[in-house]
Write a protein that holds these residues in place. Structure first.
Motif, PDB file in Angstrom:
ATOM      1  N   PRO A 162       0.828  -1.202   0.000  1.00 54.45           N
ATOM      2  CA  PRO A 162       0.000   0.000   0.000  1.00 54.45           C
ATOM      3  C   PRO A 162       0.870   1.264   0.000  1.00 54.45           C
ATOM      4  CG  PRO A 162      -0.784  -1.577   1.629  1.00 54.45           C
ATOM      5  CD  PRO A 162       0.524  -2.089   1.110  1.00 54.45           C
ATOM      6  N   ALA A 163       0.426   2.279  -0.706  1.00 54.28           N
ATOM      7  CA  ALA A 163       1.200   3.518  -0.855  1.00 54.28           C
ATOM      8  C   ALA A 163       1.511   4.168   0.486  1.00 54.28           C
ATOM      9  CB  ALA A 163       0.450   4.482  -1.767  1.00 54.28           C
ATOM     10  N   ALA A 164       0.552   4.152   1.410  1.00 57.37           N
ATOM     11  CA  ALA A 164       0.778   4.797   2.707  1.00 57.37           C
ATOM     12  C   ALA A 164       1.910   4.106   3.472  1.00 57.37           C
ATOM     13  CB  ALA A 164      -0.504   4.793   3.527  1.00 57.37           C
ATOM     14  N   GLU A 165       1.968   2.781   3.402  1.00 58.11           N
ATOM     15  CA  GLU A 165       3.040   2.046   4.070  1.00 58.11           C
ATOM     16  C   GLU A 165       4.380   2.332   3.402  1.00 58.11           C
ATOM     17  OE1 GLU A 165       2.313  -2.154   4.769  1.00 58.11           O
ATOM     18  OE2 GLU A 165       0.170  -1.739   5.040  1.00 58.11           O
ATOM     19  N   THR A 166       4.379   2.371   2.082  1.00 60.94           N
ATOM     20  CA  THR A 166       5.605   2.663   1.340  1.00 60.94           C
ATOM     21  C   THR A 166       6.128   4.055   1.684  1.00 60.94           C
ATOM     22  OG1 THR A 166       4.904   1.236  -0.465  1.00 60.94           O
ATOM     23  CG2 THR A 166       6.611   2.838  -0.976  1.00 60.94           C
ATOM     24  N   GLU A 167       5.219   4.993   1.802  1.00 63.66           N
ATOM     25  CA  GLU A 167       5.615   6.364   2.145  1.00 63.66           C
ATOM     26  C   GLU A 167       6.272   6.406   3.525  1.00 63.66           C
ATOM     27  OE1 GLU A 167       3.448  10.595   3.081  1.00 63.66           O
ATOM     28  OE2 GLU A 167       2.588   9.335   1.511  1.00 63.66           O
ATOM     29  N   LEU A 168       5.666   5.741   4.505  1.00 63.33           N
ATOM     30  CA  LEU A 168       6.227   5.749   5.867  1.00 63.33           C
ATOM     31  C   LEU A 168       7.562   5.006   5.945  1.00 63.33           C
ATOM     32  CD1 LEU A 168       3.294   5.311   8.399  1.00 63.33           C
ATOM     33  CD2 LEU A 168       4.751   7.284   8.024  1.00 63.33           C
ATOM     34  N   THR A 169       7.664   3.880   5.281  1.00 64.42           N
ATOM     35  CA  THR A 169       8.930   3.138   5.337  1.00 64.42           C
ATOM     36  C   THR A 169      10.023   3.847   4.548  1.00 64.42           C
ATOM     37  OG1 THR A 169       8.303   1.691   3.497  1.00 64.42           O
ATOM     38  CG2 THR A 169       7.836   0.909   5.741  1.00 64.42           C
ATOM     39  N   GLY A 170       9.639   4.787   3.712  1.00 61.88           N
ATOM     40  CA  GLY A 170      10.621   5.567   2.954  1.00 61.88           C
ATOM     41  C   GLY A 170      11.204   6.736   3.732  1.00 61.88           C
ATOM     42  N   LEU A 171      10.593   7.077   4.872  1.00 61.47           N
ATOM     43  CA  LEU A 171      11.118   8.170   5.695  1.00 61.47           C
ATOM     44  C   LEU A 171      12.434   7.763   6.333  1.00 61.47           C
ATOM     45  CD1 LEU A 171       7.878   9.221   7.655  1.00 61.47           C
ATOM     46  CD2 LEU A 171       8.851  10.324   5.610  1.00 61.47           C
ATOM     47  N   ASP A 172      13.318   8.755   6.573  1.00 60.05           N
ATOM     48  CA  ASP A 172      14.520   8.407   7.325  1.00 60.05           C
ATOM     49  C   ASP A 172      14.128   8.248   8.791  1.00 60.05           C
ATOM     50  OD1 ASP A 172      14.743  10.877   8.767  1.00 60.05           O
ATOM     51  OD2 ASP A 172      15.993  11.759   7.205  1.00 60.05           O
ATOM     52  N   TYR A 173      15.039   7.784   9.597  1.00 59.75           N
ATOM     53  CA  TYR A 173      14.737   7.415  10.984  1.00 59.75           C
ATOM     54  C   TYR A 173      14.146   8.583  11.777  1.00 59.75           C
ATOM     55  CZ  TYR A 173      15.343   5.183  15.537  1.00 59.75           C
ATOM     56  OH  TYR A 173      15.129   4.633  16.778  1.00 59.75           O
ATOM     57  N   ASP A 174      14.781   9.748  11.728  1.00 59.03           N
ATOM     58  CA  ASP A 174      14.298  10.895  12.499  1.00 59.03           C
ATOM     59  C   ASP A 174      12.937  11.367  11.997  1.00 59.03           C
ATOM     60  OD1 ASP A 174      16.503  10.911  14.207  1.00 59.03           O
ATOM     61  OD2 ASP A 174      17.674  12.177  12.842  1.00 59.03           O
ATOM     62  N   GLN A 175      12.731  11.357  10.693  1.00 60.82           N
ATOM     63  CA  GLN A 175      11.423  11.722  10.144  1.00 60.82           C
ATOM     64  C   GLN A 175      10.347  10.748  10.629  1.00 60.82           C
ATOM     65  OE1 GLN A 175      12.522  11.481   6.007  1.00 60.82           O
ATOM     66  NE2 GLN A 175      12.510  13.718   5.759  1.00 60.82           N
ATOM     67  N   ALA A 176      10.679   9.481  10.689  1.00 56.43           N
ATOM     68  CA  ALA A 176       9.721   8.476  11.147  1.00 56.43           C
ATOM     69  C   ALA A 176       9.349   8.709  12.608  1.00 56.43           C
ATOM     70  CB  ALA A 176      10.290   7.069  10.950  1.00 56.43           C
ATOM     71  N   LEU A 177      10.342   9.034  13.441  1.00 52.78           N
ATOM     72  CA  LEU A 177      10.055   9.316  14.847  1.00 52.78           C
ATOM     73  C   LEU A 177       9.164  10.547  14.994  1.00 52.78           C
ATOM     74  CD1 LEU A 177      13.460   8.565  16.616  1.00 52.78           C
ATOM     75  CD2 LEU A 177      11.485   7.069  16.330  1.00 52.78           C
ATOM     76  N   THR A 178       9.410  11.547  14.171  1.00 52.12           N
ATOM     77  CA  THR A 178       8.567  12.749  14.180  1.00 52.12           C
ATOM     78  C   THR A 178       7.141  12.380  13.782  1.00 52.12           C
ATOM     79  OG1 THR A 178      10.459  14.163  13.680  1.00 52.12           O
ATOM     80  CG2 THR A 178       8.259  15.059  13.194  1.00 52.12           C
ATOM     81  N   TRP A 179       6.976  11.566  12.726  1.00 46.72           N
ATOM     82  CA  TRP A 179       5.640  11.134  12.299  1.00 46.72           C
ATOM     83  C   TRP A 179       4.947  10.393  13.440  1.00 46.72           C
ATOM     84  CZ3 TRP A 179       2.811   6.754  12.202  1.00 46.72           C
ATOM     85  CH2 TRP A 179       1.629   6.765  11.445  1.00 46.72           C
ATOM     86  N   GLN A 180       5.696   9.505  14.093  1.00 51.88           N
ATOM     87  CA  GLN A 180       5.124   8.730  15.182  1.00 51.88           C
ATOM     88  C   GLN A 180       4.639   9.644  16.312  1.00 51.88           C
ATOM     89  OE1 GLN A 180       7.878   6.237  17.424  1.00 51.88           O
ATOM     90  NE2 GLN A 180       6.318   4.648  17.642  1.00 51.88           N
ATOM     91  N   GLU A 181       5.435  10.639  16.655  1.00 53.87           N
ATOM     92  CA  GLU A 181       5.061  11.579  17.719  1.00 53.87           C
ATOM     93  C   GLU A 181       3.824  12.401  17.304  1.00 53.87           C
ATOM     94  OE1 GLU A 181       5.184  13.042  21.407  1.00 53.87           O
ATOM     95  OE2 GLU A 181       6.525  11.485  20.679  1.00 53.87           O
ATOM     96  N   ASP A 182       3.801  12.828  16.049  1.00 57.01           N
ATOM     97  CA  ASP A 182       2.674  13.634  15.547  1.00 57.01           C
ATOM     98  C   ASP A 182       1.383  12.840  15.422  1.00 57.01           C
ATOM     99  OD1 ASP A 182       4.410  15.758  15.376  1.00 57.01           O
ATOM    100  OD2 ASP A 182       4.666  15.642  13.193  1.00 57.01           O
ATOM    101  N   ASN A 183       1.466  11.520  15.371  1.00 52.26           N
ATOM    102  CA  ASN A 183       0.280  10.694  15.126  1.00 52.26           C
ATOM    103  C   ASN A 183      -0.083   9.798  16.313  1.00 52.26           C
ATOM    104  OD1 ASN A 183      -0.553  11.036  12.111  1.00 52.26           O
ATOM    105  ND2 ASN A 183       1.675  11.065  12.166  1.00 52.26           N
ATOM    106  N   LYS A 184       0.239  10.241  17.499  1.00 53.40           N
ATOM    107  CA  LYS A 184      -0.127   9.477  18.705  1.00 53.40           C
ATOM    108  C   LYS A 184      -1.593   9.617  18.991  1.00 53.40           C
ATOM    109  CE  LYS A 184       4.120   8.980  21.221  1.00 53.40           C
ATOM    110  NZ  LYS A 184       4.851   9.220  22.415  1.00 53.40           N
TER     111      LYS A 184
END
Length: 184
Positions: A162-184
Motif C-alpha cells: 500500500p502507498a501509505a506504508e511505502t511512504e512511511l517506510t521511505g522516511l529516514d529514521y528521524d522523520q519516522a520518529l517525528t511522524w510517530q510523535e505527531d500521530n499518537k
C-alpha cells in the motif's frame, strides 16, 4: 592437514568475498563419507546476481584447491562447492539484514506471539529499526530495538505494498520518529 572448520573457511575465503563486495552470511560444511559439500552463503546491499555468484564460486574454488595443494586444508577425497544467497527464510539477525529488506514485510515472533510489520529505516547507530503496519484504517509505527528478544523472517509478498506504508517506510529514521510523535 585437518578438515577445516567453518571459522577457518570464513577466514580463508573472506578476502575473495570482500573483493567482490559481499558479506559472508554463513558457511556450512557437510561431510558425506570421504567427500564433502561446502556451502557458502553471501549477500550484499545490492542483491548479487548469478554472474557474481559464479565468479565468487570460481575464485573460492581456486583458493580452496590451492590451499589443499599447499597442505593447509583437507576437504576429503573430493568436495562440492555451493555458493548462494541465504534465501528469504533466513532470519534477520544483523542490522544489515534489516537495511537490505527495507520496505518488505517481516513476521516477528515475540513472546510466542506473531505479528507482521513492514521494515522502515534503521537508526543512525544501527541499534533499532522502524516498523510499520496497518491497524484498522490507520497505520501503526513502532521502533524495534535490536537488543529485544525477537525472531524476524521476511514474508513473501505477491502484490505491491500500500502507498501509505511505502511512504512511511521511505522516511529516514528521524522523520519516522517525528511522524510517530505527531500521530499518537
Amino acid at each position: 592437514m585437518a578438515f577445516p572448520g567453518e571459522a577457518e573457511l570464513v577466514t580463508l575465503i573472506t578476502p575473495v568475498t570482500q573483493s567482490c563486495g559481499l558479506d559472508i552470511e554463513g558457511v556450512k560444511v557437510t561431510r558425506a563419507g570421504r567427500k564433502s559439500v561446502v556451502g557458502i552463503f553471501v549477500d550484499s546491499d545490492i542483491r548479487p546476481d548469478l554472474d557474481l555468484l559464479e565468479q565468487v564460486s570460481q575464485e573460492v574454488s581456486m583458493l580452496l584447491d590451492a590451499a589443499e595443494e599447499r597442505g593447509e586444508v583437507n576437504l576429503g577425497a573430493g568436495y562440492t562447492l555451493e555458493v548462494s544467497t541465504p534465501g528469504v527464510d533466513a532470519p534477520l539477525t544483523l542490522p544489515r539484514h534489516w537495511r537490505r529488506n527495507r520496505g518488505r514485510l517481516v513476521e516477528l515472533l515475540e513472546d510466542g506471539q506473531k505479528s507482521t510489520w513492514r521494515v522502515g529505516a534503521l537508526s543512525p547507530d544501527e541499534t533499532a529499526v522502524v516498523l510499520v503496519r496497518p491497524v484498522k484504517k490507520d497505520l501503526e509505527m513502532r521502533v524495534l530495538e535490536f537488543s529485544e528478544n525477537v525472531r524476524a523472517v521476511v514474508e513473501i509478498e505477491f502484490s505491491n505494498p500500500p502507498a501509505a506504508e511505502t511512504e512511511l517506510t521511505g522516511l529516514d529514521y528521524d522523520q519516522a520518529l517525528t511522524w510517530q510523535e505527531d500521530n499518537k
